[in-house]
Design an enzyme around this catalytic site. Structure first.
Site, PDB file in Angstrom:
ATOM      1  N   CYS A  94       0.339  -7.584   5.479  1.00  0.00           N
ATOM      2  CA  CYS A  94      -0.042  -6.232   5.086  1.00  0.00           C
ATOM      3  C   CYS A  94      -1.515  -6.098   4.694  1.00  0.00           C
ATOM      4  O   CYS A  94      -2.263  -7.064   4.671  1.00  0.00           O
ATOM      5  CB  CYS A  94       0.897  -5.745   3.997  1.00  0.00           C
ATOM      6  N   ASP A  95      -1.882  -4.882   4.331  1.00  0.00           N
ATOM      7  CA  ASP A  95      -3.263  -4.414   4.362  1.00  0.00           C
ATOM      8  C   ASP A  95      -4.283  -5.321   3.682  1.00  0.00           C
ATOM      9  O   ASP A  95      -5.280  -5.699   4.284  1.00  0.00           O
ATOM     10  CB  ASP A  95      -3.344  -3.024   3.729  1.00  0.00           C
ATOM     11  N   LYS A  96      -4.075  -5.653   2.417  1.00  0.00           N
ATOM     12  CA  LYS A  96      -5.087  -6.433   1.696  1.00  0.00           C
ATOM     13  C   LYS A  96      -4.781  -7.921   1.704  1.00  0.00           C
ATOM     14  O   LYS A  96      -5.651  -8.743   1.425  1.00  0.00           O
ATOM     15  CB  LYS A  96      -5.207  -5.942   0.245  1.00  0.00           C
ATOM     16  N   SER A 102      -5.935   5.475   5.136  1.00  0.00           N
ATOM     17  CA  SER A 102      -4.963   4.630   5.813  1.00  0.00           C
ATOM     18  C   SER A 102      -5.250   4.658   7.304  1.00  0.00           C
ATOM     19  O   SER A 102      -5.744   5.654   7.837  1.00  0.00           O
ATOM     20  CB  SER A 102      -3.549   5.163   5.544  1.00  0.00           C
ATOM     21  N   CYS A 120       4.182  -1.877   8.891  1.00  0.00           N
ATOM     22  CA  CYS A 120       4.495  -0.523   9.375  1.00  0.00           C
ATOM     23  C   CYS A 120       4.285  -0.388  10.885  1.00  0.00           C
ATOM     24  O   CYS A 120       3.379  -0.993  11.455  1.00  0.00           O
ATOM     25  CB  CYS A 120       3.659   0.495   8.629  1.00  0.00           C
ATOM     26  N   GLU A 139      -6.870   4.889  -1.149  1.00  0.00           N
ATOM     27  CA  GLU A 139      -6.760   5.563   0.143  1.00  0.00           C
ATOM     28  C   GLU A 139      -6.378   7.024  -0.073  1.00  0.00           C
ATOM     29  O   GLU A 139      -5.484   7.330  -0.871  1.00  0.00           O
ATOM     30  CB  GLU A 139      -5.691   4.892   1.007  1.00  0.00           C
ATOM     31  N   ASP A 194       0.826  -1.210   0.000  1.00  0.00           N
ATOM     32  CA  ASP A 194       0.000   0.000   0.000  1.00  0.00           C
ATOM     33  C   ASP A 194       0.858   1.256   0.000  1.00  0.00           C
ATOM     34  O   ASP A 194       0.541   2.244  -0.673  1.00  0.00           O
ATOM     35  CB  ASP A 194      -0.895   0.029   1.239  1.00  0.00           C
TER      36      ASP A 194
END
Length: 559
Positions: free
Chosen positions: A121-123, A474, A194, A448, A80
């Site tokens: 991570c995000d997805k 985010s 992160c 985002e 991302d």
């Protein structure tokens, strides 16, 4: 015990398949054991995945020690952060469905008995959990762990997003180029997801709250030796799941999803979790209406007991040492479905009772149920004439003085146009920045608005302006913001007809997003509105833009 894999590996009828496995190096002994897949999103592009090759080796050790055979395969995983602010972000949310589909294909084509899901991570995390729920086989999720924090900047340890805040400060002459260049070297000191409580770490924490991970495993930093010990334990656990037929659909239920929502609210997690939990729920036939009701209902009675960056100066390493998700769940245990089953084969209650903490508790990070940081909503669902089907905001990351905000619309039909205006000094105190045509279909991919918010923060506008969008945010964003506005502009939602200078009110206490224009005027404007042409006519994004559901339904591909 008969395994799923026996369906394609029993002699003599399936000797052809056995010969295929033996061509790879499997033995008769290997093929007599449960075959456990490892879906590994390791790559050299994403910090959160850079250590997963090493992590996978320890998962393999655990599987072998527990009597299983390993079948590892790769899964895509895009960053991302790298994709922010350009055309690449169109692909990030749509990649979630590809990940779920790819894992489904590999598991079903090879008749695997169980699956270990490695991602951070995000997805990637929600895509893997969607696959687990869909497949209804023994499954367990293992994250690679968060990154360590960087040098101190603006009153807290820095992280990768500090660079965007610093750019706003550089543009407004608050820091010089030397300080800016140093930050590039020092804000991300290790691999890992992160260091702030964004979508990546939120979803890893919620996987644990769902019961889909070994207790305590969500927040162990990527570079800690404990990360490898959790990996081995995960390998042992998945074999136990297979022998005891503890399948993902027995774990992911309406009750466990409510547990995850409680933890989301109690920790002030990312707004994107609303999108992802709804998508996971859809895989076990729990409707968007049930989920939206749960977000709203549970937010009313869940105190915020944890406060982590961006809501405070404390990062993920601090959160882990303070007790992490087990400590949070212990504090809010009276609100949880304690009898929900987990990957360990034990209930939530049993896991919490037996969990051993390694570090002293830190009330600066996690407080008690009796003395929370706030009784306000960690996340909030808004409705109104601008969001008939809901919108999402995050009171935990918004200064209380901004929970009721009225301003005049400055309208932009893309993220890039808004960022240009912000950096160009065209956004003033009292403005409501409206970014539209960034929803699931219109974006496509529901990008985002991360950079827009970070630029506003860096230019000193975070407590003087607001931003609303049919796109996303985010988990590190702060300021005053509302996203996931449904219906989106590209589907003819009211956001499509907002004009420059219109008055807009964001009323978080009353759950309302209101455009100060009469219903008659809204309908008149909609009559002259024209649906924009698709931005992509070939490739995967063309498919996604046609088939994606609205944000309130998880933005999943629907046939």
């Amino acid at each position: 015990m008969k395994f799923r894999s026996n369906d394609i590996l029993e002699k003599p009828d399936w000797s052809f398949n056995r010969s295929v496995f033996k061509s790879v190096g499997y033995s008769d002994d290997d093929l007599s054991r449960p075959v456990i897949g490892i879906a590994n999103s390791w790559n050299e592009l994403v910090p959160g995945h850079a250590n997963l090759r090493q992590v996978a080796e320890h998962v393999r050790k655990g599987i072998h020690r527990a009597g299983g055979s390993v079948a590892e395969f790769g899964v895509i995983g895009a960053c991302d952060g790298t994709a922010q602010g350009h055309a690449g972000m169109h692909y990030i949310l749509p990649s979630r469905d590809l990940i779920a589909n790819d894992i489904e294909v590999m598991v079903e084509a090879h008749r695997l008995d169980g699956i270990v899901l490695l991602g951070s991570c995000d997805k990637i995390v929600p895509g893997m959990l969607m696959a687990a729920a869909r497949l209804k086989i023994p499954a367990i999720f293992l994250p690679g762990g968060p990154m360590l924090g960087g040098v101190e900047f603006d009153g807290r340890k820095s992280d990768l997003t500090t660079m965007s805040e610093a750019l706003g400060m550089l543009k407004s002459d608050k820091i010089d180029e030397t300080a800016y260049d140093h930050m590039e070297e020092l804000c991300g000191p290790s691999c890992g997801s992160c260091a702030f409580y964004g979508t990546a770490n939120t979803m890893c924490c919620l996987a644990e709250a769902l019961g889909m991970s070994v207790p305590g495993g969500a927040l162990v930093p990527a570079v800690y030796a404990d990360r490898l010990r959790y990996a081995e334990e995960t390998g042992k656990t998945i074999v136990n799941q297979v022998y005891n037929q503890i399948t993902a659909d027995k774990i992911i239920t309406e009750q466990s999803l409510e547990n995850a929502i409680r933890v989301l609210m109690a920790t002030g997690g990312s707004t994107n979790a609303v999108l992802h939990l709804s998508a996971i729920a859809a895989e076990v036939d729990i409707t968007a209406e049930i989920m939206m009701d749960a977000y709203h209902r549970l937010s009313e009675s869940t105190p915020q007991v944890a406060k982590v960056n961006p809501a405070s100066k404390y990062n993920m390493e601090d959160f882990y040492k303070a007790g992490g998700i087990p400590k949070v769940m212990q504090e809010i245990h009276s609100l949880l479905h304690l009898d929900s089953i987990t990957v360990t084969g034990k209930s939530v209650k049993e896991n919490l009772q037996s969990y051993k903490f390694k570090y002293p508790f830190d009330t600066n990070v996690i407080r008690s149920f009796a003395d929370p940081f706030s009784n306000l909503k960690g996340l909030a669902i808004l409705r109104g004439n601008l969001a008939p089907d809901t919108a999402v905001t995050k009171p935990a990351a918004i200064d209380p003085q901004m929970h009721l905000f009225t301003g005049l619309a400055q309208v932009f039909d893309s993220e890039e146009l808004a960022e240009e205006a912000i950096l160009g000094g065209k956004i003033k105190e009292g403005d409501v920045v409206v970014i539209r045509y960034e929803g699931p279909k219109g974006g496509p991919g529901m990008r985002e608005m991360y950079k827009a918010m970070k630029y506003m923060y860096g230019m000193g506008l975070a407590k003087k302006t607001a931003l609303i969008t049919d796109g996303r945010f985010s988990g590190t964003n702060n300021g005053c913001f509302v996203g996931h506005i449904s219906p989106e502009a590209a589907e003819g939602g009211p956001l499509a007809i907002v004009a420059n200078g219109d008055k807009i009110t964001i009323d978080i206490p009353n759950g309302n997003l209101h455009l100060h224009v009469s219903e008659e005027e809204i309908q008149d404007r909609l009559k002259t509105w024209q649906r924009p042409k698709p931005k992509f006519t070939k490739g995967y994004l063309a498919i996604y833009s046609k088939l994606a559901s609205s944000a309130d339904k998880g933005a999943v591909i629907k046939i």
